[in-house]
Scaffold this active site. Structure first.
Site, PDB file in Angstrom:
ATOM      1  CE1 TYR A 216     -14.261 -14.032  16.703  1.00 47.54           C
ATOM      2  CE2 TYR A 216     -15.588 -14.068  18.735  1.00 47.54           C
ATOM      3  CZ  TYR A 216     -15.813 -14.551  17.231  1.00 47.54           C
ATOM      4  OH  TYR A 216     -16.965 -15.156  16.317  1.00 47.54           O
TER       5      TYR A 216
ATOM      6  CB  SER B  42     -19.896 -12.863  17.868  1.00 48.69           C
ATOM      7  OG  SER B  42     -19.440 -14.391  19.503  1.00 48.69           O
TER       8      SER B  42
HETATM    9  N1  LIG Z   1     -18.775 -20.079  15.291  1.00 45.37           N
HETATM   10  C1  LIG Z   1     -19.616 -19.616  15.605  1.00 45.37           C
HETATM   11  O1  LIG Z   1     -19.322 -19.959  16.726  1.00 45.37           O
HETATM   12  C2  LIG Z   1     -19.713 -17.936  15.616  1.00 45.37           C
HETATM   13  C3  LIG Z   1     -20.461 -17.050  16.672  1.00 45.37           C
HETATM   14  C4  LIG Z   1     -20.267 -16.236  16.409  1.00 45.37           C
HETATM   15  C5  LIG Z   1     -19.759 -14.912  15.732  1.00 45.37           C
HETATM   16  N2  LIG Z   1     -19.318 -15.625  14.387  1.00 45.37           N
HETATM   17  C6  LIG Z   1     -19.105 -15.400  13.264  1.00 45.37           C
HETATM   18  O2  LIG Z   1     -19.594 -15.672  12.137  1.00 45.37           O
HETATM   19  C7  LIG Z   1     -18.562 -15.322  11.181  1.00 45.37           C
HETATM   20  C8  LIG Z   1     -18.343 -16.626   9.984  1.00 45.37           C
HETATM   21  O3  LIG Z   1     -17.834 -17.645  11.096  1.00 45.37           O
HETATM   22  P1  LIG Z   1     -17.680 -19.106  10.984  1.00 45.37           P
HETATM   23  O4  LIG Z   1     -18.498 -19.464  11.899  1.00 45.37           O
HETATM   24  O5  LIG Z   1     -19.076 -19.653   9.276  1.00 45.37           O
HETATM   25  O6  LIG Z   1     -15.902 -19.567  10.493  1.00 45.37           O
HETATM   26  P2  LIG Z   1     -15.371 -20.665   9.241  1.00 45.37           P
HETATM   27  O7  LIG Z   1     -14.287 -20.708   9.636  1.00 45.37           O
HETATM   28  O8  LIG Z   1     -16.123 -21.515   9.217  1.00 45.37           O
HETATM   29  O9  LIG Z   1     -15.883 -19.540   8.311  1.00 45.37           O
HETATM   30  C9  LIG Z   1     -15.140 -18.252   7.462  1.00 45.37           C
HETATM   31  C10 LIG Z   1     -14.341 -18.236   6.551  1.00 45.37           C
HETATM   32  O10 LIG Z   1     -14.173 -17.028   6.316  1.00 45.37           O
HETATM   33  C11 LIG Z   1     -12.840 -17.069   5.720  1.00 45.37           C
HETATM   34  N3  LIG Z   1     -12.394 -16.246   5.883  1.00 45.37           N
HETATM   35  C12 LIG Z   1     -11.080 -16.186   6.887  1.00 45.37           C
HETATM   36  N4  LIG Z   1     -10.111 -14.730   7.017  1.00 45.37           N
HETATM   37  C13 LIG Z   1     -10.601 -14.170   5.415  1.00 45.37           C
HETATM   38  C14 LIG Z   1     -10.491 -13.378   5.143  1.00 45.37           C
HETATM   39  N5  LIG Z   1      -8.768 -12.402   5.621  1.00 45.37           N
HETATM   40  N6  LIG Z   1     -10.680 -12.895   3.508  1.00 45.37           N
HETATM   41  C15 LIG Z   1     -11.786 -13.284   3.819  1.00 45.37           C
HETATM   42  N7  LIG Z   1     -12.073 -14.543   3.900  1.00 45.37           N
HETATM   43  C16 LIG Z   1     -11.699 -14.911   5.447  1.00 45.37           C
HETATM   44  C17 LIG Z   1     -12.231 -18.296   6.349  1.00 45.37           C
HETATM   45  O11 LIG Z   1     -11.350 -18.699   4.819  1.00 45.37           O
HETATM   46  C18 LIG Z   1     -13.971 -19.202   6.392  1.00 45.37           C
HETATM   47  O12 LIG Z   1     -14.463 -19.367   4.534  1.00 45.37           O
HETATM   48  C19 LIG Z   1     -17.261 -14.932  11.353  1.00 45.37           C
HETATM   49  O13 LIG Z   1     -16.961 -13.551  11.598  1.00 45.37           O
HETATM   50  C20 LIG Z   1     -17.191 -15.291  12.547  1.00 45.37           C
HETATM   51  O14 LIG Z   1     -16.756 -14.356  13.674  1.00 45.37           O
HETATM   52  C21 LIG Z   1     -19.203 -17.731  14.347  1.00 45.37           C
END
Ligand SMILES: NC(=O)c1ccc[n+]([C@@H]2O[C@H](COP(=O)([O-])OP(=O)(O)OC[C@H]3O[C@@H](n4cnc5c(N)ncnc54)[C@H](O)[C@@H]3O)[C@@H](O)[C@H]2O)c1
Length: 279
Positions: A152, A139
């Site tokens: 985080y 991230s």
């Molecule tokens: N959205 C943002 O702004 C952002 C920014 C930087 C990094 N990220 C990273 O991107 C990745 C995806 O996040 P996103 O934004 O798509 O979020 P999201 O909440 O839309 O999707 C995350 C998915 O991970 C699943 N999940 C949660 N716990 C789990 C577990 N224990 N085992 C398996 N699956 C699990 C959830 O059910 C969900 O479907 C994450 O690693 C997040 O930290 C997101």
């Protein structure tokens, strides 16, 4: 064939769709069975050659190991492993509950470590013509220690260190396995809505601030990550905000901190003003 964790929503779902459009063979997983089923169904309609969807909790080492072995057996090879599943936590160091700290470490850091270690032996057996690659999703908060996101940020810095070390190990041994670390900035997903927060936190406001700051769609994020893989990039900063964060921290060091604080404050004031207008 490609594996994606956290495929029920957000970036993981968009990655599954983008790979499906290229006719990929997919092994998808998530803890959310319903969301995962919907992703798998649509991935088939978009052109994926084969889709297997399994409920797997990435924080559970044995579950990930079983999934990796079953996937390698079903498909006969593994070429692209995307460790994407992640969760968020908003809490000061003082207020954060240990249980929440352990929960986020389990998903965001151990999940990535479990996925990488479990699939690595299978990637080593991949046909070089089809490639072998790991993508670990960190991230922009793995580039900058965000206030109220210490846990985080700690998980995302850990993903960065783990992935960079792995890449250097593989390079030193002359392995053809590539490693890309993705650093998304704010992406328009449900991550904050699905997240945990310290008691007393105004979760609606936290989600609204995220929505204000998040400028990139999950589809654009997925495309940027997969382009990075195709070009053999070691790091992919996703979105202008992540690129600014990367440059700002490298050029200015801690002098960059007030710039980030000011931008969070601007987003927060905007949210407060628009909720006051709505009353
Ligand atoms: N959205 C943002 O702004 C952002 C920014 C930087 C990094 N990220 C990273 O991107 C990745 C995806 O996040 P996103 O934004 O798509 O979020 P999201 O909440 O839309 O999707 C995350 C998915 O991970 C699943 N999940 C949660 N716990 C789990 C577990 N224990 N085992 C398996 N699956 C699990 C959830 O059910 C969900 O479907 C994450 O690693 C997040 O930290 C997101």
């Amino acid at each position: 064939m490609c594996t994606v964790t956290g495929a029920a929503s957000g970036i993981g779902r968009a990655l599954a769709f983008a790979l499906a459009e290229h006719g990929a063979q997919l092994a998808l997983s998530d803890v959310d069975a319903e969301g995962l089923g919907a992703t798998a169904e649509q991935a088939r309609q978009l052109g994926a050659e084969t889709v297997h969807a399994d409920v797997v909790d990435v924080a559970q080492r044995a579950e990930v190991q079983d999934w990796a072995d079953a996937t390698a057996e079903r498909f006969g090879r593994v070429n692209l492993v995307i460790n994407n599943a992640g969760v968020a936590l908003t809490a000061s160091v003082d207020e954060m509950e240990w249980a929440d700290f352990e929960w986020i470490m389990g998903v965001n850091f151990w999940g990535v470590a479990h996925g990488t270690k479990s699939f690595l032996p299978h990637l080593r057996r991949a046909d070089p013509a089809h490639g072998a690659h790991v993508v670990n999703v960190s991230s922009s908060f793995g580039l900058f220690g965000m206030p109220l996101r210490s846990a985080y940020s700690a998980t995302k810095y850990a993903v960065r260190g783990f992935s960079e070390s792995l890449r250097n190990e593989l390079r030193r041994e002359g392995s053809g396995i590539g490693v890309t670390t993705a650093y998304p900035g704010g992406i328009k997903t449900a991550i904050v809505r699905n997240s945990r927060a310290a008691r007393g936190t105004d979760r609606t406001e936290v989600a609204a601030v995220h929505d204000t700051l998040a400028k990139t769609s999950p589809e654009i994020a997925a495309r940027a990550i997969l382009t990075g893989v195709r070009r053999g990039r070691t790091r992919v900063c996703v979105g202008l905000d992540a690129k600014v964060m990367d440059l700002g921290t490298r050029l200015l060091g801690s002098a960059f901190e007030p710039v980030v604080h000011a931008s969070i404050e601007r987003a927060r004031s905007k949210v407060v003003r628009s909720s006051a207008r709505a009353l």
